[in-house]
Design an enzyme around this catalytic site. Structure first.
Site, PDB file in Angstrom:
ATOM      1  N   PHE A 235     -32.889  -7.883 -61.105  1.00  0.00           N
ATOM      2  CA  PHE A 235     -32.492  -6.501 -60.838  1.00  0.00           C
ATOM      3  C   PHE A 235     -30.986  -6.414 -60.545  1.00  0.00           C
ATOM      4  O   PHE A 235     -30.398  -5.332 -60.595  1.00  0.00           O
ATOM      5  CB  PHE A 235     -33.325  -6.007 -59.640  1.00  0.00           C
ATOM      6  N   LYS A 283     -29.328 -22.425 -55.277  1.00  0.00           N
ATOM      7  CA  LYS A 283     -28.662 -22.028 -54.035  1.00  0.00           C
ATOM      8  C   LYS A 283     -28.141 -23.201 -53.203  1.00  0.00           C
ATOM      9  O   LYS A 283     -27.204 -23.046 -52.433  1.00  0.00           O
ATOM     10  CB  LYS A 283     -29.597 -21.164 -53.178  1.00  0.00           C
ATOM     11  N   ASN A 304     -25.824 -17.763 -51.685  1.00  0.00           N
ATOM     12  CA  ASN A 304     -26.265 -16.885 -52.779  1.00  0.00           C
ATOM     13  C   ASN A 304     -25.123 -16.061 -53.374  1.00  0.00           C
ATOM     14  O   ASN A 304     -25.340 -15.300 -54.304  1.00  0.00           O
ATOM     15  CB  ASN A 304     -27.402 -15.966 -52.316  1.00  0.00           C
ATOM     16  N   ASP A 319     -28.074 -12.988 -48.153  1.00  0.00           N
ATOM     17  CA  ASP A 319     -29.498 -12.850 -47.813  1.00  0.00           C
ATOM     18  C   ASP A 319     -29.599 -12.733 -46.291  1.00  0.00           C
ATOM     19  O   ASP A 319     -30.381 -11.952 -45.755  1.00  0.00           O
ATOM     20  CB  ASP A 319     -30.291 -14.094 -48.242  1.00  0.00           C
ATOM     21  N   ALA A 344     -41.808 -21.308 -44.587  1.00  0.00           N
ATOM     22  CA  ALA A 344     -40.734 -22.199 -44.124  1.00  0.00           C
ATOM     23  C   ALA A 344     -39.886 -22.669 -45.302  1.00  0.00           C
ATOM     24  O   ALA A 344     -39.288 -23.731 -45.277  1.00  0.00           O
ATOM     25  CB  ALA A 344     -41.334 -23.394 -43.381  1.00  0.00           C
ATOM     26  N   ALA A 347     -36.211 -18.812 -48.298  1.00  0.00           N
ATOM     27  CA  ALA A 347     -36.018 -17.477 -47.737  1.00  0.00           C
ATOM     28  C   ALA A 347     -36.194 -17.518 -46.217  1.00  0.00           C
ATOM     29  O   ALA A 347     -35.431 -16.900 -45.462  1.00  0.00           O
ATOM     30  CB  ALA A 347     -37.002 -16.504 -48.362  1.00  0.00           C
ATOM     31  N   GLY A 453     -39.621  -5.050 -48.737  1.00  0.00           N
ATOM     32  CA  GLY A 453     -38.817  -6.085 -49.380  1.00  0.00           C
ATOM     33  C   GLY A 453     -37.615  -5.539 -50.127  1.00  0.00           C
ATOM     34  O   GLY A 453     -36.548  -6.143 -50.160  1.00  0.00           O
TER      35      GLY A 453
HETATM   36  P1  ATR Z   1     -38.456 -19.159 -51.173  1.00  0.00           P
HETATM   37  O1  ATR Z   1     -37.048 -19.557 -51.502  1.00  0.00           O
HETATM   38  O2  ATR Z   1     -38.893 -17.880 -51.826  1.00  0.00           O
HETATM   39  O3  ATR Z   1     -38.710 -19.153 -49.722  1.00  0.00           O
HETATM   40  P2  ATR Z   1     -39.772 -21.734 -51.371  1.00  0.00           P
HETATM   41  O4  ATR Z   1     -38.586 -22.388 -50.759  1.00  0.00           O
HETATM   42  O5  ATR Z   1     -40.417 -22.389 -52.538  1.00  0.00           O
HETATM   43  O6  ATR Z   1     -39.399 -20.254 -51.875  1.00  0.00           O
HETATM   44  O7  ATR Z   1     -40.845 -21.491 -50.225  1.00  0.00           O
HETATM   45  C1  ATR Z   1     -42.106 -20.991 -50.495  1.00  0.00           C
HETATM   46  C2  ATR Z   1     -42.827 -20.673 -49.216  1.00  0.00           C
HETATM   47  O8  ATR Z   1     -44.050 -20.037 -49.554  1.00  0.00           O
HETATM   48  C3  ATR Z   1     -43.191 -21.906 -48.411  1.00  0.00           C
HETATM   49  O9  ATR Z   1     -43.257 -21.567 -47.054  1.00  0.00           O
HETATM   50  C4  ATR Z   1     -44.587 -22.240 -48.965  1.00  0.00           C
HETATM   51  O10 ATR Z   1     -45.401 -22.970 -48.091  1.00  0.00           O
HETATM   52  P3  ATR Z   1     -45.369 -24.608 -48.105  1.00  0.00           P
HETATM   53  O11 ATR Z   1     -44.124 -24.991 -47.359  1.00  0.00           O
HETATM   54  O12 ATR Z   1     -46.604 -25.007 -47.436  1.00  0.00           O
HETATM   55  O13 ATR Z   1     -45.288 -25.006 -49.562  1.00  0.00           O
HETATM   56  C5  ATR Z   1     -45.155 -20.845 -49.087  1.00  0.00           C
HETATM   57  N1  ATR Z   1     -46.238 -20.797 -50.066  1.00  0.00           N
HETATM   58  C6  ATR Z   1     -46.128 -20.784 -51.419  1.00  0.00           C
HETATM   59  N2  ATR Z   1     -47.334 -20.738 -51.979  1.00  0.00           N
HETATM   60  C7  ATR Z   1     -48.251 -20.709 -50.974  1.00  0.00           C
HETATM   61  C8  ATR Z   1     -49.686 -20.650 -50.890  1.00  0.00           C
HETATM   62  N3  ATR Z   1     -50.411 -20.601 -52.009  1.00  0.00           N
HETATM   63  N4  ATR Z   1     -50.242 -20.630 -49.676  1.00  0.00           N
HETATM   64  C9  ATR Z   1     -49.504 -20.682 -48.565  1.00  0.00           C
HETATM   65  N5  ATR Z   1     -48.168 -20.729 -48.550  1.00  0.00           N
HETATM   66  C10 ATR Z   1     -47.532 -20.747 -49.746  1.00  0.00           C
END
Ligand code: ATR
Length: 486
Positions: A235, A283, A304, A319, A344, A347, A453
């Site tokens: 976007f 990033k 970012n 961000d 965690a 983001a 969001g």
């Molecule tokens: P972003 O930059 O968007 O935060 P990321 O660094 O890949 O993306 O982080 C993804 C987050 O979504 C993590 O907290 C991940 O949990 P894990 O640390 O356990 O992997 C969470 N997440 C993604 N898919 C998930 C799922 N199916 N169930 C629970 N948590 C999920």
């Protein structure tokens, strides 16, 4: 020139495509290979039906077209159609002396000498273009970059072939996308657009003209980019190009799919890119290339936004501030003492640091305990598992940072179903598609205050715009963006 490739199977449909796109285009290409057999007898008259120059093209299958009959009949067809008042005819580079060529020359119809490659950027591209130009025709090369390095090869056409005044160069596929927008930076006389994009990297004439204003790019245009992979559905071009136009700043913002950060910095140097946004998965990868970073970038370990200041690439993280923007009042009035952060990942890092730097007590809930623990240790926060969410209803703020609830495979999923939302809660969802996730729906039913969001997305974009231009984002456009997004 912006060229619309007419993809209709009938003359009537092509006339409609011209009409729909008329404000955005300078020239059209009539692809007779896409026409139904019964329409061919009307094709010669086509140029007289519209007030634009027309390129006559009949693409073979080997060049990505649909013409199936013999080469002889193809050339015979072209030769018949040359009765019409076409401005150009496209003849492939390997077509030896033909009647069509002789007729075109006699009638003063300019020949575009084309070469296609759907696999790569051909090794001797500069030589090939020079050779085609030497015939007195306009060379056209449509090749397929597979990396930023390939893109650099294309952009070098401008200086390598400065002596060829008229040429058409085009990068196909996702990696070629920037070359379509920045066609003038390659020294290309035109860029090809579609009524409805069908292949990767293709773009509508309307976007080319209205959003990117690609035909307005000149020597003084400031270049900005979005790097990452994927980037083509972002976007951000909407936010920044609209904003640049709004403040009458001669600048363009182009998504560039990047496979190698090092190569991108070489491209940035070459094109004199003055600022760029960075998205997944780069990033962290950009950090070693930056001459200067802010405290937040250092803390979060991710950047970012990069701006070029006196030759130095300087990294910030909008961000972080974009997240804080909708919470400013609540933080100033100290109505947020404690928060629950779901997730965690990348983001979450910006969110947790932003809250901790403002003295908010944070508990991180995550699927993987190890990642939660690591972030909690760094930021002096606590952590727990997602299943224990119900134990934390006394917090003032809940922030959802995972991809759960997002359109696609996680749509409708609520990461903390046991949490009981109440009117005392501020619930901040980072997912922006859909606007109301399963979690927000429940929070709404519980009477909580909602933050969408989209607010963070737009917020970080506005701050990025300020970092890029030194100007505030025009307020009237901010509201417009919000509506478009709905
Ligand atoms: P972003 O930059 O968007 O935060 P990321 O660094 O890949 O993306 O982080 C993804 C987050 O979504 C993590 O907290 C991940 O949990 P894990 O640390 O356990 O992997 C969470 N997440 C993604 N898919 C998930 C799922 N199916 N169930 C629970 N948590 C999920």
């Amino acid at each position: 020139m912006i060229c619309l490739v007419l993809s209709g199977s009938t003359i009537e449909e092509n006339l409609l495509q011209v009409e729909r796109n008329r404000p955005y285009i300078d020239i059209v290409e009539l692809r007779v290979d896409l026409l139904e057999e019964s329409e061919l007898n009307q094709a010669a008259a086509f140029p007289s039906l519209i007030d634009l120059p027309v390129i006559l093209t009949c693409r073979r299958q080997s060049d990505g077209g649909s013409y199936q009959k013999s080469e002889r009949s193809r050339l015979a067809l072209l030769s018949t159609l040359l009765e019409g008042s076409f401005a150009y005819i496209d003849l492939e580079e390997d077509v030896k002396k033909s009647l069509a060529e002789a007729q075109a020359k006699e009638k003063g119809i300019t020949i575009i000498r084309s070469l296609h490659n759907f696999e790569t950027v051909i090794a001797d591209i500069y030589h090939k273009i020079a050779k085609m130009a030497a015939l007195g025709d306009i060379p056209k090369v449509a090749v397929t970059p597979r990396s930023v390095n390939d893109l650099i090869t294309l952009f070098r056409v401008k200086e390598e072939l400065a002596s060829v005044p008229q040429k058409s160069v085009l990068g196909m596929g996702d990696f070629g996308f920037p070359s379509r927008i920045l066609y003038k930076k390659m020294g290309s006389m035109l860029t090809y657009c579609a009524d409805k994009p069908l292949a990767p990297g293709q773009i509508t004439a309307r976007m080319m003209k209205e959003l990117y204003r690609a035909d307005q790019v000149d020597e003084r245009t400031h270049l900005y980019a979005l790097i990452g992979n994927p980037v083509l559905h972002s976007f951000s071009p909407q936010i920044h190009n609209t904003g640049f136009h709004g403040i009458k700043y001669n600048a363009i913002y182009v998504p560039i799919p990047v496979d190698s950060v090092r190569s991108f910095f070489a491209l940035a140097e070459m094109l004199k890119i003055v600022g760029f946004s960075v998205t997944v998965p780069l990033k962290q990868h950009v950090l070693p290339y930056l001459g200067q970073i802010t405290r937040e970038v250092k803390q979060i370990g991710s950047c970012n936004t990069v701006v070029r200041k006196r030759g130095l690439f300087s990294g910030i993280n909008t961000d972080y501030y974009g997240f804080l923007r909708p919470l400013e009042h609540a933080i100033e009035t100290q109505s947020i003492q404690s928060a629950l952060v779901v997730g965690a990942g990348g983001a979450a890092r910006a969110v947790v640091w932003a809250l901790r730097n403002h003295g908010v007590k944070v508990t991180i809930l995550n699927r993987s305990a190890q990642k939660a623990q690591q972030l909690a240790n760094e930021t002096m926060a606590s952590y727990d598992s997602l299943e224990h969410a119900h134990r934390y209803t006394e917090v003032n703020l809940v922030v959802q940072t995972t991809s759960l609830g997002m359109e696609g495979e996680h749509m409708g999923v609520d990461p903390i179903p046991s949490f009981d939302f109440q009117p005392s809660h501020i619930v901040y969802e980072l997912v922006y598609r859909p606007r109301v996730t399963a979690l927000l729906k429940r929070a709404q039913n519980g009477g909580s205050t909602l933050i969408y969001g989209l607010q963070m997305l737009i917020g970080q974009g506005m701050l990025q715009f300020e970092a890029f231009t030194g100007y505030h984002y025009p307020k009237r456009l901010e509201q417009q963006l919000d509506l478009e997004k709905e």
